[in-house]
Each structure stands twice: as C-alpha cells, then as structure tokens.
Design an enzyme around this catalytic site. Structure first.
Site, PDB file in Angstrom:
ATOM      1  CG  ASN A  65      -6.306 -27.302  74.285  1.00 50.71           C
ATOM      2  OD1 ASN A  65      -5.114 -27.396  74.565  1.00 50.71           O
ATOM      3  ND2 ASN A  65      -7.086 -28.350  74.147  1.00 50.71           N
ATOM      4  CD  GLU A  67     -10.367 -29.784  76.873  1.00 47.60           C
ATOM      5  OE1 GLU A  67     -10.551 -30.661  77.740  1.00 47.60           O
ATOM      6  OE2 GLU A  67     -10.181 -30.036  75.663  1.00 47.60           O
ATOM      7  CB  CYS A  76      -9.494 -22.838  70.463  1.00 45.25           C
ATOM      8  SG  CYS A  76     -10.892 -23.901  70.073  1.00 45.25           S
ATOM      9  CD  GLU A  78      -6.489 -22.716  67.045  1.00 46.03           C
ATOM     10  OE1 GLU A  78      -6.729 -22.986  68.239  1.00 46.03           O
ATOM     11  OE2 GLU A  78      -6.821 -23.444  66.104  1.00 46.03           O
ATOM     12  CB  CYS A 109     -12.700 -24.935  65.770  1.00 46.40           C
ATOM     13  SG  CYS A 109     -12.887 -23.465  66.802  1.00 46.40           S
ATOM     14  CB  CYS A 112     -10.324 -20.444  66.028  1.00 44.45           C
ATOM     15  SG  CYS A 112     -10.216 -20.922  67.761  1.00 44.45           S
TER      16      CYS A 112
END
Ligand code: THU
Length: 157
Positions: A65, A67, A76, A78, A109, A112
């Site tokens: 991830n 940010e 994210c 993924e 999430c 994703c």
C-alpha cells in the site's frame, strides 16, 4: 482459521512445471505478501499491507500500500500488484495473496474487489494476518452478484 504449510496440489489456474506439479505453494505466495509489507508507505494509517499475485505463466507481481497526504489518492497493495501485472501484459490472474498488520485476516476492500472482478471474477484470494495465518476465499463470493462488463449490455426494448 486455516494455516496450511503443506504443498498445494496443482489446480486449474495454478501454474504448473509441465509435470503436473504446482511451481510454488500457496504458503510461499503468502510469505511473499508478508514480506512486501516492508515496502509499504503507510505513514498515515500505520497499517502495512503486502500483496503477491501469481499469474498463469508463473510470474509473481508484488505490491504494497502507498498512501498520500491527500488520503483518497492512496493505493491498496492489491491494486498495485494488479496494475503491475496488467501493465506488463498479464491478464491471467491465478492466485492473489494479501497480508496485513493486524490479528484479523486482511480481506480486500470493496474498491479492490471491484477492480479485480473486472479481470478474474473467480480469482482465488489468500487473506493473511500479521503472523501469516491465512484463509482462502473466491472473489465471486467476496463480491456477490458483482457488476462486470456483461452487466453493461443493453437489453432490447
Ligand atoms: N489497505 C490495503 O492496502 N489493502 C487492503 O486489503 C485493506 C487496506 C490499505 C489502504 C490503506 O493504506 C491502509 O491499508 C489502511 O486502510
């Protein structure tokens, strides 16, 4: 909670060495995801996530991830792994492992799930916690009745 270290037999989507044997175990894929948490850039949440996506030719694309001070810009793990695979021409996703930094299993999430559904609705996803306990899910179960390309086709009036 499942935590298997045994060799996983080859399955449909799982790359083989030509002799019917899987080229890596699911546990090994989970370990790659766990290790990728080191590369996470997560100064705002402090929640490090790693991902490892095994594609049909045996290539593994990893992600973590990333940010941003502008929170919604963050990515994210993924989707980072999936974007790396897609941009290298891969569309044949086999198995995705994702590992978080909490005692709870790290499940993808909603964003994703939707993104992955576009390419492999049946994707097998190994969701791990901070110590590598993991459980396998099928994407179509995580995103029931998902909206995909076929959902856009116009009905006849
Ligand atoms: N995150 C992921 O990378 N993957 C998940 O499956 C869950 C959440 C990230 C997004 C954000 O950087 C941090 O974890 C906290 O939500």
């Amino acid at each position: 909670m499942e935590n298997t270290i045994s060799f996983i037999p080859a399955r449909p989507n799982w790359p083989e060495n030509g002799e019917g044997e899987a080229i890596m175990t699911e546990h090994e894929l989970v370990v790659l995801a766990l290790n990728m948490r080191e590369r996470a850039y997560a100064p705002y949440s402090g929640f490090r996530v790693g991902a490892a996506l095994l594609c049909g030719d045996g290539t593994v694309y990893t992600g973590c991830n990333l940010e941003s001070a502008s929170y919604p810009c963050g990515l994210c793990a993924e989707r980072v792994a999936a974007a790396k695979a897609l941009s290298e021409g891969r569309r044949d996703f086999g198995v995705l492992a994702v590992a978080g930094s909490a005692k709870e299993l790290c499940t993808p999430c909603g964003l994703c799930r939707q993104f992955l559904f576009e390419f492999t609705p049946q994707l097998r996803i190994l969701c791990a916690n901070d110590v590598g306990m993991w459980k396998a899910y099928d994407l179509h179960a995580l995103l029931a009745e998902g909206f995909g390309g076929a959902s856009l086709s116009m009905g006849t009036e």
